[in-house]
Design a protein around this motif. Structure first.
Motif, PDB file in Angstrom:
ATOM      1  N   HIS A  21       0.789  -1.234   0.000  1.00 21.15           N
ATOM      2  CA  HIS A  21       0.000   0.000   0.000  1.00 21.15           C
ATOM      3  C   HIS A  21       0.824   1.288   0.000  1.00 21.15           C
ATOM      4  N   LEU A  22       2.093   1.212   0.352  1.00 22.14           N
ATOM      5  CA  LEU A  22       2.906   2.429   0.417  1.00 22.14           C
ATOM      6  C   LEU A  22       3.827   2.513  -0.783  1.00 22.14           C
ATOM      7  N   TRP A  47       3.507   8.146  -2.036  1.00 27.46           N
ATOM      8  CA  TRP A  47       3.428   8.261  -0.574  1.00 27.46           C
ATOM      9  C   TRP A  47       4.703   8.844   0.038  1.00 27.46           C
ATOM     10  N   GLU A  48       5.718   9.072  -0.767  1.00 24.65           N
ATOM     11  CA  GLU A  48       7.027   9.447  -0.235  1.00 24.65           C
ATOM     12  C   GLU A  48       6.989  10.733   0.606  1.00 24.65           C
ATOM     13  N   LYS A  61       4.426  11.872   2.314  1.00 25.94           N
ATOM     14  CA  LYS A  61       3.442  11.795   3.394  1.00 25.94           C
ATOM     15  C   LYS A  61       4.142  11.567   4.736  1.00 25.94           C
ATOM     16  N   MET A  73       4.319   9.774   8.455  1.00 27.58           N
ATOM     17  CA  MET A  73       3.919   8.477   9.021  1.00 27.58           C
ATOM     18  C   MET A  73       4.140   8.457  10.527  1.00 27.58           C
ATOM     19  N   ILE A 121       9.467   6.685   2.487  1.00 26.49           N
ATOM     20  CA  ILE A 121       8.786   7.674   3.328  1.00 26.49           C
ATOM     21  C   ILE A 121       9.856   8.526   4.020  1.00 26.49           C
ATOM     22  N   SER A 169      -0.558  10.906   7.458  1.00 21.57           N
ATOM     23  CA  SER A 169      -1.314  10.214   6.410  1.00 21.57           C
ATOM     24  C   SER A 169      -1.220   8.700   6.551  1.00 21.57           C
ATOM     25  N   ILE A 170      -0.175   8.232   7.249  1.00 22.36           N
ATOM     26  CA  ILE A 170       0.062   6.796   7.408  1.00 22.36           C
ATOM     27  C   ILE A 170       0.239   6.509   8.893  1.00 22.36           C
ATOM     28  N   ILE A 219      -4.228   6.124   5.604  1.00 20.79           N
ATOM     29  CA  ILE A 219      -4.173   4.664   5.587  1.00 20.79           C
ATOM     30  C   ILE A 219      -3.633   4.221   6.949  1.00 20.79           C
TER      31      ILE A 219
END
Length: 289
Positions: free
Chosen positions: A147-148, A152-153, A155, A157, A176, A221-222, A248
């Motif tokens: 999912h990542l 997504w980099e 975002k 976490m 990330i 976001s994560i 997510i």
């Protein structure tokens, strides 16, 4: 120096809870072996006058687990005396390189290993939980891979209950760039910081000591949380102030028969199920808004 080697055979459902209890009681290292629906956890303690009281506290806390809807089953406890070299030998015996998912090999920090296709994450467990061999950690990593991906980099976490920092390191290797890892246990915080240094991702991961979302700032976001199911149920209502749009959330550490309890709380709070993955008796969930 001599140590007390304390081994406990319990039902797999209560494995993570008992491992956490052992660490909270000051264990100088934990290893485990799985056999069907049973797990043998071995922990090491100073051989001193405090050990008998520690053992009684452990027994009481295991007896209290049903209050948290956890069943340890028949509990067998044995105690032996060990020397330093025995302890080191046990770490080397139990912790070997593991291939997880499509992209990663989790390896002990003391082993020399090279691979041209997979990323190698080196972990020194110290006194923290999480070397990748347990189903809950494997499920988390596999779902993170899935999912990542691209996009997504940039975002942010949050990894709650980071243990050795393994999930935060995986996220950094997936690209990330801004990761906060939290654990209530100061020994886990120390281990996670060391592993982040070993894997050279200090610029991407900050490790904080704290109780889940208490005293945190900012939005994410994560979110990953590899915890026992009752802690996940406690965590879910606290997440809303920390969520960016379209988050997510990957939840693991859930024994299969507790899946519906976790999902019931998630649905009650307005989350939807995006994905789930099962390995043996364990399940990991991906939820979002």
């Amino acid at each position: 120096m001599n140590w007390k080697e304390l081994s406990i055979e319990i039902g797999a459902e209560s494995f993570e809870a008992v491992a956490n209890i052992l660490n909270e009681l000051g264990s100088n290292g934990v290893v485990f072996e799985e056999c069907g629906d049973r797990v043998k956890i071995t922990a090491y303690y100073n051989n001193d006058e405090n050990f008998p009281g520690l053992l009684e506290t452990l027994k009481k806390r295991i007896n209290d687990l049903p209050a948290y809807a956890l069943n340890a089953g028949e509990t067998l406890i044995t105690v032996q005396e060990r020397k330093d070299e025995d302890w080191t030998s046990n770490w080397h015996k139990f912790f070997k390189p593991l291939e997880i998912g499509e992209k990663f090999i989790i390896a002990p920090s003391w082993e020399s290993l090279a691979d041209e296709e997979k990323k190698i994450i080196r972990i020194d467990p110290g006194m923290a939980f999480g070397i990748g061999s347990h189903e809950s950690t494997r499920l988390c990593i596999e779902l993170m891979e899935k999912h990542l991906g691209a996009g997504w980099e940039e975002k942010r976490m949050l990894d709650i209950g980071t243990g050795t920092g393994i999930l935060a390191i995986v996220a950094a290797y997936l690209g990330i760039k801004d990761i906060t890892a939290v654990d209530i246990d100061p020994l886990a915080v120390e281990a996670a910081r060391e592993n982040i240094r070993i894997n050279q991702v200090e610029g991407q991961v900050e490790v904080l000591q704290g109780d889940m979302t208490k005293n945190l700032n900012g939005k994410f976001s994560i979110i990953t949380a590899n915890l026992i199911h009752d802690l996940i149920i406690k965590l879910l209502p606290t997440l809303a102030p920390f969520l960016e749009e379209d988050p997510i959330i990957i939840l693991s550490g859930i024994i299969m028969k507790k899946r519906d309890l976790v999902l019931e709380k998630a649905y009650e709070l307005g989350y939807k199920l995006i994905d789930e993955q099962v390995l043996n008796d364990w399940v990991a969930l991906v939820i979002g808004k």
